[in-house]
Design a protein around this motif. Structure first.
Motif, PDB file in Angstrom:
ATOM      1  N   VAL A  54       0.766  -1.116  -0.210  1.00  8.05           N
ATOM      2  CA  VAL A  54       0.109   0.102  -0.102  1.00  8.05           C
ATOM      3  C   VAL A  54       0.621   1.123   0.094  1.00  8.05           C
ATOM      4  O   VAL A  54       1.924   1.378   0.366  1.00  8.05           O
ATOM      5  N   PRO A  55       0.436   2.483  -0.569  1.00 10.64           N
ATOM      6  CA  PRO A  55       1.124   3.619  -0.668  1.00 10.64           C
ATOM      7  C   PRO A  55       0.960   4.241   0.776  1.00 10.64           C
ATOM      8  O   PRO A  55       0.052   4.384   1.632  1.00 10.64           O
ATOM      9  N   LEU A  56       2.023   5.031   1.022  1.00  7.67           N
ATOM     10  CA  LEU A  56       2.082   5.870   2.166  1.00  7.67           C
ATOM     11  C   LEU A  56       2.368   7.236   1.943  1.00  7.67           C
ATOM     12  O   LEU A  56       2.941   7.435   0.915  1.00  7.67           O
ATOM     13  N   ARG A  57       1.596   8.132   2.447  1.00  4.92           N
ATOM     14  CA  ARG A  57       1.597   9.669   2.037  1.00  4.92           C
ATOM     15  C   ARG A  57       3.056  10.315   2.211  1.00  4.92           C
ATOM     16  O   ARG A  57       3.411  10.979   1.364  1.00  4.92           O
ATOM     17  N   SER A  58       3.766   9.700   3.088  1.00  6.82           N
ATOM     18  CA  SER A  58       4.971  10.535   3.417  1.00  6.82           C
ATOM     19  C   SER A  58       5.890   9.997   2.606  1.00  6.82           C
ATOM     20  O   SER A  58       6.390   8.661   2.267  1.00  6.82           O
ATOM     21  N   ALA A  59       6.608  10.978   1.810  1.00  8.11           N
ATOM     22  CA  ALA A  59       7.694  10.732   0.626  1.00  8.11           C
ATOM     23  C   ALA A  59       7.468   9.493  -0.198  1.00  8.11           C
ATOM     24  O   ALA A  59       8.186   8.973  -0.925  1.00  8.11           O
ATOM     25  N   GLY A  60       6.017   9.230  -0.426  1.00  9.52           N
ATOM     26  CA  GLY A  60       5.503   8.515  -1.713  1.00  9.52           C
ATOM     27  C   GLY A  60       6.106   7.083  -1.441  1.00  9.52           C
ATOM     28  O   GLY A  60       6.365   6.307  -2.491  1.00  9.52           O
ATOM     29  N   SER A  85      -0.844  -3.174  -4.750  1.00  9.76           N
ATOM     30  CA  SER A  85      -0.982  -4.838  -5.259  1.00  9.76           C
ATOM     31  C   SER A  85      -1.146  -5.733  -3.976  1.00  9.76           C
ATOM     32  O   SER A  85      -1.102  -5.613  -2.981  1.00  9.76           O
ATOM     33  N   VAL A  86      -1.735  -6.929  -4.628  1.00 12.84           N
ATOM     34  CA  VAL A  86      -1.903  -8.099  -3.677  1.00 12.84           C
ATOM     35  C   VAL A  86      -0.728  -8.925  -3.891  1.00 12.84           C
ATOM     36  O   VAL A  86      -0.491  -9.400  -4.868  1.00 12.84           O
ATOM     37  N   VAL A  87       0.047  -9.221  -2.919  1.00  8.81           N
ATOM     38  CA  VAL A  87       1.472  -9.925  -2.754  1.00  8.81           C
ATOM     39  C   VAL A  87       1.008 -11.442  -3.075  1.00  8.81           C
ATOM     40  O   VAL A  87       1.893 -12.063  -3.807  1.00  8.81           O
ATOM     41  N   SER A  88       0.103 -11.882  -2.287  1.00  8.41           N
ATOM     42  CA  SER A  88       0.080 -13.485  -2.305  1.00  8.41           C
ATOM     43  C   SER A  88      -1.456 -13.601  -2.234  1.00  8.41           C
ATOM     44  O   SER A  88      -2.315 -13.014  -1.610  1.00  8.41           O
TER      45      SER A  88
END
Length: 678
Positions: A54-60, A85-88
């Motif tokens: 998942v993305p985090l807002r801090s520093a991309g 993405s779904v890793v597994s």
């Protein structure tokens, strides 16, 4: 394919739903569920329990996480970040394990992600690929289930079927077990009892989780299990496994068939289908205490999981901890003892060596020497000592001051008779040591370790084989031949047929240790050693008297735990009450104490416990509070921990801008040694 581990969700059902994700991070401020949108391409694979990025807002940045739940979007009209993405596709986090992690973390003022890190091993792609491709293995059919002996016909079986909570006194003996394709193995009677209980649970179509302190106990338990169950129904999860082995075993636990899962303290978080039994051996052993935050003891996690999943719970041991005795007294756990009681033969004796030349040479009482000599006529004899090595402590021969390392001030010790003294803390050699107090250069031995004891007893019993079993010499089993087995506490090997005599030395050193639990620990160490003796063999306890000796002689460990708990209740010591240990800078600790704000909380401290580089002095404060106030205290301390972690301060040297503050607060609830050195 393993359909039980993968869930497909229709695409049209996910239009207005969001994924609630637990981010894998040690930061306490991130210990909550984050909402993420589910993109079109992931609507089938994004299901509860799977690994995602998942993305985090801090520093991309992009972080790892696990979907905990899928819920309606609700009235929120803003734009949500979407899953990367779904890793597994495998659901590695089951709902019951997530509920347990959240509950345990809240009780300990910690983060659920720290517990999930213990519960879910790191992903191994090759292992996972093989797991997804292999056909489902039909569950093994257990053979005829034998009765659980020594506790009355059907007593434990009925209690397990009724999902009761039990404190079971183990039978003090060793037994021989036979399994197909393997030679006979001798194990502790406790392992046979746990194996029979697990077999009864498996025959009812339910899984069992068996928790032991270390690999020695695990080897005994596995041998006992393989004598009554097919090996395919037994799964090991322990710290000695490689990452692929551990992940492979973990994935097996996700299948539909019932299993018996064994391991050390972290196995309590293993996924298990239709959990029917949790059994924990020797809960007083310090190895059950998790050293990583949030420091949840395996006993506490077992109690929480039993309450959530309504399964049977069994605490088994030769001695009873004060924590279990408190649960027995309040009626939460029921006590069960063998019928009839089996009393070992324990002989107390004073610490003296007069009366026999060989006994004096071995520095043991003549009565102990005679018991050992008689036992050696028919088989092995166990000698339990306090510490490994040759000389556990060295001192200046002139001024008697403890010899310490020049680098770290740790105590010097000596492993062998002619080895160079070395620091017990950092391992640095002290070849040219000189006393800083009197300039003396000669050292003298203080105390006797396992190696030196072996030398002394070898001279007192010429021609007898001597075996040393400690951390440096790992021995798990010995035969029936006469031998002197010198073992440190907890490292005693199993003897075929049991030891013909047991000598418990260094008792005065063990009792002299400064600890709130010293009595419990000594009684547990001695009782576990006594239980390795053959039927009718004598055990000699050297140099200890009082209540501990009376308890061991009469084999009434529950009475000692009851008296110990009464004393602690009058002094407001754990486990009669709960404690929270707060360590950090004086300002952070003061803020945490003030923030606890619960009426009836006792505050002990602060006391200085050290410094961290150029940082301010670190202090420690202990909070004491009743169990009824535990939820409120844990919540308030958790809030203060998050506030401290998210505080910001000016950069040093007048640099513009702000930086995150260094960790300035550590909180630990239910510390097993709250009044020891931090």
């Amino acid at each position: 394919m393993v359909e039980a581990s993968i869930v497909r969700v229709p695409a049209d059902a996910m239009v207005s739903f969001v994924a609630k994700v637990l981010i894998d991070s040690p930061l306490p401020q991130l210990d909550r569920l984050f909402d993420y949108g589910i993109p079109e391409k992931l609507r089938e694979s994004a299901v509860p329990g799977v690994r995602v990025r998942v993305p985090l807002r801090s520093a991309g940045r992009v972080a790892d996480g696990i979907i905990v739940d899928i819920s309606p979007r609700g009235d929120y009209a803003g734009i949500l970040s979407e899953l990367e993405s779904v890793v597994s596709p495998i659901r590695v986090l089951t709902p019951e394990v997530w509920a347990l992690a959240r509950k345990a973390a809240d009780r300990a003022a910690g983060s659920a992600s720290d517990i999930i890190r213990l519960a879910v091993p790191k992903r191994q792609v090759r292992v996972e690929t093989t797991f997804l491709a292999e056909d489902r293995i039909p569950p093994a059919t257990p053979g005829a289930v034998g009765a659980i002996e020594s506790y009355g016909a059907g007593v434990l079986e009925a209690s397990i079927a009724a999902n009761e909570r039990l404190a079971v006194d183990a039978v003090p003996l060793v037994r021989e077990v036979h399994s197909a394709g393997r030679p006979a193995v001798w194990v502790g009677g406790w392992a046979v009892t746990m194996a029979a209980a697990a077999a009864a649970t498996l025959s009812a179509g339910r899984s069992a989780i068996l928790v032991v302190p270390d690999y020695r106990d695990q080897e005994q338990l596995q041998a006992a299990l393989e004598a009554v169950l097919p090996p395919s129904s037994i799964v090991r999860l322990d710290a000695r496994q490689s990452n692929p082995e551990r992940y492979r075993a973990f994935l097996r636990c996700l299948r539909d068939e019932p299993l018996v899962i064994i391991g050390n303290r972290s196995v309590i978080y293993a996924p298990a289908r239709l959990l029917g039994l949790i059994a924990l051996w020797d809960d007083g052993d310090s190895l059950h205490n998790e050293p990583l935050s949030p420091y949840v003891h395996a006993r506490d996690a077992a109690l929480l999981r039993q309450e959530q999943q309504s399964c049977a719970l069994m605490f088994l041991g030769h001695t009873r901890s004060t924590e279990i005795e408190r649960l027995v007294e309040i009626g939460w756990v029921r006590s069960v003892s063998p019928t009839p009681l089996q009393l070992p033969k324990v002989i107390p004796t004073a610490q003296q060596t007069a009366g026999d030349r060989l006994a004096a040479q071995a520095r043991i009482p003549s009565s102990a020497w005679k018991v050992a000599r008689t036992g050696l006529e028919t088989g092995p004899v166990l000698v339990q000592v306090a510490r490994p090595g040759y000389a556990p402590r060295l001192a200046c021969a002139d001024c008697q001051q403890t010899a310490r390392c020049r680098r770290c001030e740790g105590p010097l010790a000596q492993k062998f008779a002619r080895s160079v003294p070395a620091c017990a803390w950092c391992g640095a050699l002290a070849a040219a040591w000189k006393c800083p107090h009197c300039e003396g250069e000669k050292l003298r031995f203080m105390g006797t370790g396992s190696t030196r004891t072996a030398e002394d007893l070898g001279r007192a019993f010429p021609g007898v084989r001597v075996i040393v079993a400690d951390g440096d010499h790992q021995v798990q089993a010995v035969g029936r031949e006469p031998a002197l087995v010198i073992a440190t506490r907890g490292a005693e090997p199993i003897a075929a047929g049991g030891y013909r005599a047991v000598l418990l030395l260094d008792g005065e050193q063990m009792v002299a240790r400064e600890s709130l639990r010293v009595g419990e620990d000594c009684l547990r160490w001695w009782s576990n050693a006594v239980a390795l003796a053959a039927g009718g063999a004598s055990t000699v306890l050297v140099g200890v008297g009082g209540a501990l000796t009376s308890t061991l002689v009469t084999w009434r460990q529950a009475d000692y735990a009851r008296a110990e708990l009464a004393d602690r209740r009058s002094l407001r010591f754990p486990p009669a009450i709960r404690v929270a240990t707060i360590t950090g800078t004086i300002d952070a600790v003061a803020a945490a104490v003030a923030g606890s704000g619960v009426e009836g909380t006792d505050v002990l401290g602060p006391v200085t416990v050290g410094t961290v580089g150029s940082e301010p002095a670190m202090v420690r404060t202990i909070l004491r509070f009743d169990y009824a106030r535990g939820v409120d205290v844990a919540a308030s301390l958790r809030s203060e921990l998050v506030r401290s972690a998210t505080s910001r301060r000016k950069r040093p040297g007048g640099t513009h801008g702000f930086a995150s503050a260094a960790p300035s607060l550590r909180i630990r609830l239910d510390d097993v040694e709250p009044f020891g050195e931090s």
